[in-house]
Design a protein around this motif. Structure first.
Motif, PDB file in Angstrom:
ATOM      1  N   TYR A  40       0.871  -1.186   0.000  1.00 11.82           N
ATOM      2  CA  TYR A  40       0.000   0.000   0.000  1.00 11.82           C
ATOM      3  C   TYR A  40       0.899   1.224   0.000  1.00 11.82           C
ATOM      4  O   TYR A  40       1.717   1.399   0.908  1.00 11.82           O
ATOM      5  CB  TYR A  40      -0.906  -0.020   1.239  1.00 11.82           C
ATOM      6  CG  TYR A  40      -1.677   1.267   1.443  1.00 11.82           C
ATOM      7  CD1 TYR A  40      -2.353   1.872   0.381  1.00 11.82           C
ATOM      8  CD2 TYR A  40      -1.740   1.877   2.696  1.00 11.82           C
ATOM      9  CE1 TYR A  40      -3.055   3.061   0.563  1.00 11.82           C
ATOM     10  CE2 TYR A  40      -2.442   3.055   2.885  1.00 11.82           C
ATOM     11  CZ  TYR A  40      -3.099   3.646   1.812  1.00 11.82           C
ATOM     12  OH  TYR A  40      -3.785   4.826   1.993  1.00 11.82           O
ATOM     13  N   SER A  99       1.765   4.663   0.868  1.00 11.90           N
ATOM     14  CA  SER A  99       1.227   5.447   1.971  1.00 11.90           C
ATOM     15  C   SER A  99       2.275   6.395   2.530  1.00 11.90           C
ATOM     16  O   SER A  99       3.439   6.001   2.689  1.00 11.90           O
ATOM     17  CB  SER A  99       0.791   4.478   3.085  1.00 11.90           C
ATOM     18  OG  SER A  99       0.714   5.155   4.318  1.00 11.90           O
ATOM     19  N   PRO A 100       1.889   7.639   2.840  1.00 14.32           N
ATOM     20  CA  PRO A 100       2.882   8.543   3.424  1.00 14.32           C
ATOM     21  C   PRO A 100       3.359   8.053   4.792  1.00 14.32           C
ATOM     22  O   PRO A 100       4.356   8.529   5.315  1.00 14.32           O
ATOM     23  CB  PRO A 100       2.141   9.880   3.537  1.00 14.32           C
ATOM     24  CG  PRO A 100       0.688   9.540   3.477  1.00 14.32           C
ATOM     25  CD  PRO A 100       0.566   8.272   2.708  1.00 14.32           C
ATOM     26  N   GLN A 101       2.630   7.075   5.361  1.00 13.85           N
ATOM     27  CA  GLN A 101       3.004   6.578   6.688  1.00 13.85           C
ATOM     28  C   GLN A 101       3.922   5.358   6.627  1.00 13.85           C
ATOM     29  O   GLN A 101       4.324   4.833   7.663  1.00 13.85           O
ATOM     30  CB  GLN A 101       1.736   6.219   7.471  1.00 13.85           C
ATOM     31  CG  GLN A 101       0.793   7.396   7.597  1.00 13.85           C
ATOM     32  CD  GLN A 101      -0.438   7.079   8.425  1.00 13.85           C
ATOM     33  OE1 GLN A 101      -0.519   6.032   9.053  1.00 13.85           O
ATOM     34  NE2 GLN A 101      -1.401   7.997   8.430  1.00 13.85           N
ATOM     35  N   ILE A 110       4.529   1.418   2.051  1.00 14.91           N
ATOM     36  CA  ILE A 110       5.757   2.070   1.569  1.00 14.91           C
ATOM     37  C   ILE A 110       5.444   3.505   1.156  1.00 14.91           C
ATOM     38  O   ILE A 110       4.437   3.771   0.483  1.00 14.91           O
ATOM     39  CB  ILE A 110       6.381   1.280   0.399  1.00 14.91           C
ATOM     40  CG1 ILE A 110       6.866  -0.084   0.910  1.00 14.91           C
ATOM     41  CG2 ILE A 110       7.535   2.059  -0.242  1.00 14.91           C
ATOM     42  CD1 ILE A 110       7.569  -0.950  -0.101  1.00 14.91           C
ATOM     43  N   ILE A 168       7.050   7.161  -0.587  1.00 11.68           N
ATOM     44  CA  ILE A 168       8.175   7.591  -1.441  1.00 11.68           C
ATOM     45  C   ILE A 168       8.834   8.854  -0.891  1.00 11.68           C
ATOM     46  O   ILE A 168       9.767   9.378  -1.485  1.00 11.68           O
ATOM     47  CB  ILE A 168       7.789   7.741  -2.931  1.00 11.68           C
ATOM     48  CG1 ILE A 168       6.706   8.800  -3.134  1.00 11.68           C
ATOM     49  CG2 ILE A 168       7.360   6.409  -3.515  1.00 11.68           C
ATOM     50  CD1 ILE A 168       6.664   9.304  -4.574  1.00 11.68           C
ATOM     51  N   GLY A 169       8.380   9.329   0.254  1.00  9.24           N
ATOM     52  CA  GLY A 169       9.045  10.487   0.850  1.00  9.24           C
ATOM     53  C   GLY A 169       8.128  11.169   1.845  1.00  9.24           C
ATOM     54  O   GLY A 169       6.914  10.916   1.869  1.00  9.24           O
ATOM     55  N   GLY A 218      -2.446  11.043  -4.565  1.00  5.95           N
ATOM     56  CA  GLY A 218      -2.851   9.658  -4.764  1.00  5.95           C
ATOM     57  C   GLY A 218      -1.627   8.769  -4.846  1.00  5.95           C
ATOM     58  O   GLY A 218      -0.504   9.257  -5.013  1.00  5.95           O
ATOM     59  N   GLY A 219      -1.854   7.462  -4.762  1.00  7.08           N
ATOM     60  CA  GLY A 219      -0.722   6.527  -4.737  1.00  7.08           C
ATOM     61  C   GLY A 219      -0.107   6.237  -6.102  1.00  7.08           C
ATOM     62  O   GLY A 219       0.937   5.585  -6.180  1.00  7.08           O
ATOM     63  N   TYR A 237      -7.833  10.544  -2.316  1.00  5.44           N
ATOM     64  CA  TYR A 237      -8.605  11.376  -1.390  1.00  5.44           C
ATOM     65  C   TYR A 237      -8.058  11.253   0.037  1.00  5.44           C
ATOM     66  O   TYR A 237      -6.895  11.505   0.273  1.00  5.44           O
ATOM     67  CB  TYR A 237     -10.098  11.038  -1.500  1.00  5.44           C
ATOM     68  CG  TYR A 237     -10.531  10.900  -2.941  1.00  5.44           C
ATOM     69  CD1 TYR A 237     -10.457  11.994  -3.806  1.00  5.44           C
ATOM     70  CD2 TYR A 237     -10.932   9.680  -3.472  1.00  5.44           C
ATOM     71  CE1 TYR A 237     -10.803  11.873  -5.145  1.00  5.44           C
ATOM     72  CE2 TYR A 237     -11.283   9.543  -4.808  1.00  5.44           C
ATOM     73  CZ  TYR A 237     -11.211  10.648  -5.636  1.00  5.44           C
ATOM     74  OH  TYR A 237     -11.537  10.522  -6.947  1.00  5.44           O
ATOM     75  N   GLY A 238      -8.882  10.776   0.987  1.00  7.75           N
ATOM     76  CA  GLY A 238      -8.432  10.725   2.384  1.00  7.75           C
ATOM     77  C   GLY A 238      -7.658   9.471   2.750  1.00  7.75           C
ATOM     78  O   GLY A 238      -7.266   9.296   3.901  1.00  7.75           O
ATOM     79  N   TYR A 255       6.178  13.646   2.365  1.00  8.30           N
ATOM     80  CA  TYR A 255       5.258  14.663   1.847  1.00  8.30           C
ATOM     81  C   TYR A 255       3.995  13.915   1.459  1.00  8.30           C
ATOM     82  O   TYR A 255       3.995  12.686   1.387  1.00  8.30           O
ATOM     83  CB  TYR A 255       5.860  15.408   0.646  1.00  8.30           C
ATOM     84  CG  TYR A 255       6.648  14.500  -0.257  1.00  8.30           C
ATOM     85  CD1 TYR A 255       5.998  13.604  -1.117  1.00  8.30           C
ATOM     86  CD2 TYR A 255       8.035  14.484  -0.224  1.00  8.30           C
ATOM     87  CE1 TYR A 255       6.718  12.746  -1.917  1.00  8.30           C
ATOM     88  CE2 TYR A 255       8.756  13.618  -1.032  1.00  8.30           C
ATOM     89  CZ  TYR A 255       8.094  12.752  -1.867  1.00  8.30           C
ATOM     90  OH  TYR A 255       8.806  11.887  -2.647  1.00  8.30           O
ATOM     91  N   VAL A 256       2.922  14.661   1.218  1.00  2.53           N
ATOM     92  CA  VAL A 256       1.666  13.975   0.895  1.00  2.53           C
ATOM     93  C   VAL A 256       1.306  14.206  -0.573  1.00  2.53           C
ATOM     94  O   VAL A 256       1.210  15.337  -1.036  1.00  2.53           O
ATOM     95  CB  VAL A 256       0.516  14.451   1.825  1.00  2.53           C
ATOM     96  CG1 VAL A 256      -0.796  13.770   1.438  1.00  2.53           C
ATOM     97  CG2 VAL A 256       0.858  14.136   3.278  1.00  2.53           C
ATOM     98  N   LEU A 257       1.126  13.100  -1.292  1.00  2.00           N
ATOM     99  CA  LEU A 257       0.691  13.145  -2.695  1.00  2.00           C
ATOM    100  C   LEU A 257      -0.832  13.080  -2.729  1.00  2.00           C
ATOM    101  O   LEU A 257      -1.463  12.677  -1.752  1.00  2.00           O
ATOM    102  CB  LEU A 257       1.233  11.921  -3.439  1.00  2.00           C
ATOM    103  CG  LEU A 257       2.744  11.751  -3.511  1.00  2.00           C
ATOM    104  CD1 LEU A 257       3.084  10.301  -3.849  1.00  2.00           C
ATOM    105  CD2 LEU A 257       3.311  12.692  -4.554  1.00  2.00           C
ATOM    106  N   CYS A 288      -3.091   1.826  -4.709  1.00  2.00           N
ATOM    107  CA  CYS A 288      -3.032   3.290  -4.700  1.00  2.00           C
ATOM    108  C   CYS A 288      -4.250   3.857  -3.991  1.00  2.00           C
ATOM    109  O   CYS A 288      -5.379   3.615  -4.420  1.00  2.00           O
ATOM    110  CB  CYS A 288      -3.028   3.825  -6.126  1.00  2.00           C
ATOM    111  SG  CYS A 288      -1.734   3.116  -7.148  1.00  2.00           S
ATOM    112  N   GLY A 289      -4.014   4.601  -2.930  1.00  8.47           N
ATOM    113  CA  GLY A 289      -5.118   5.291  -2.264  1.00  8.47           C
ATOM    114  C   GLY A 289      -5.401   6.595  -2.997  1.00  8.47           C
ATOM    115  O   GLY A 289      -4.618   7.043  -3.832  1.00  8.47           O
TER     116      GLY A 289
END
Ligand SMILES: C[S@@+](CC[C@H](N)C(=O)[O-])C[C@H]1O[C@@H](n2cnc3c(N)ncnc32)[C@H](O)[C@@H]1O
Length: 265
Positions: free
Chosen positions: A87, A89-91, A132, A134-135, A141-142, A116-117, A137-139, A113-114
């Protein structure tokens, strides 16, 4: 070895567009990489093909509903019983070259890929998906994260890059950044290519590139490479090499701010 990526996404065209061309596009044509796209909307039963809903407890953004995503994951598993779920995820754990190489050992991955929220946490719990990022920051979407994974992992698959050693020399291989590269013309806007690269002596060029690689890494990313990892003799050689570079080459290679004393470690 062949890679199989499956991407669970509401926007399959984003992924298809990126990977219809370029290195991955070519590898797909050669049969080295399979890419399957699964849209969770396939697994909805209402007329609006609803895949998300408002968060319990209030708050902004719509949340991806567990059931259509679960069904999408079941389809991915039916298509490849050995696939593993990631998944984006920024987390999640942050993607690094080491992690890319680890994932490339078993490149049978389903990338969720998530949007919206985010997605219902129970889906992550039930599937045991590996998260996982990628950095930090918040995109939106995935998909961009999934694309980064597909691209970076694909480069590690034998046969995907033109030359067998292309990925071996690149930045991060062996914990070092790649030495700067130059191409024709030899002189451009008053700057000339370092003499050594014109010498035709491949062994010497290799050695030159290795020292430059170490120096560039020390200058740009001192966190990646530690002088202490070099033997005393190597440090002396490095200092000699650095002092032997012309002023112009130091500027060209981005080493003008390094001082010889720093190279004593
Ligand atoms: C707007 S984000 C949701 C962020 C979530 N509300 C949070 O605060 O953790 C929507 C989707 O983008 C993707 N995403 C966002 N940032 C990412 C990152 N740094 N790395 C990987 N995927 C990311 C995830 O799939 C996520 O579900």
């Amino acid at each position: 070895m062949k890679a199989h990526f499956q991407v669970i996404t509401l926007f399959p065209l984003m992924i298809e567009t990126l990977f219809g061309e370029g290195v991955v596009g070519q590898a797909r044509k050669k049969g080295l990489i399979d890419l399957s796209l699964i849209n969770p909307r396939e697994f909805t039963e209402d007329v609006h093909k609803t895949v998300d809903d408002r968060p319990f407890g209030g708050g902004d953004g719509m949340i991806g509903m567990a059931e259509p995503l679960w069904q999408a994951w079941q389809k991915a598993r039916a298509q490849d019983s050995e696939t593993e779920l990631i998944y984006l995820s920024p987390q999640g754990e942050t993607l690094t070259d080491t992690l890319v190489k680890e994932l490339a050992l078993r490149p049978r991955l389903t990338l969720l890929c998530g949007r919206y929220g985010g997605v219902d946490q129970r889906l992550i719990e039930k599937t045991g998906a590996r998260e996982i990022s990628i950095g930090d920051y918040v995109l939106s979407g995935g998909e961009i994260g999934a694309a980064v994974l597909i691209d970076t992992i694909s480069r590690q698959i034998p046969g995907v890059l033109g030359h067998a050693d292309s990925a071996v020399r690149e930045s991060f291989a062996g914990g070092l950044l790649e030495a700067p590269q130059f191409t024709r013309p030899r002189e451009w806007q008053g700057l000339s290519v370092p003499e050594m690269l014109m010498s035709g002596n491949h062994a010497k060029i290799e050695e030159w590139r290795r020292w430059v690689s170490i120096l560039v890494t020390l200058a740009k990313r001192p966190d990646l490479s530690k002088l202490e990892e070099l033997s005393r003799k190597e440090r002396q050689k490095l200092r000699q090499f650095f002092e032997g570079l012309s002023g112009q080459d130091k500027v060209l290679l981005g080493l003008e701010d390094l001082a010889s004393e720093e190279l004593d470690g």
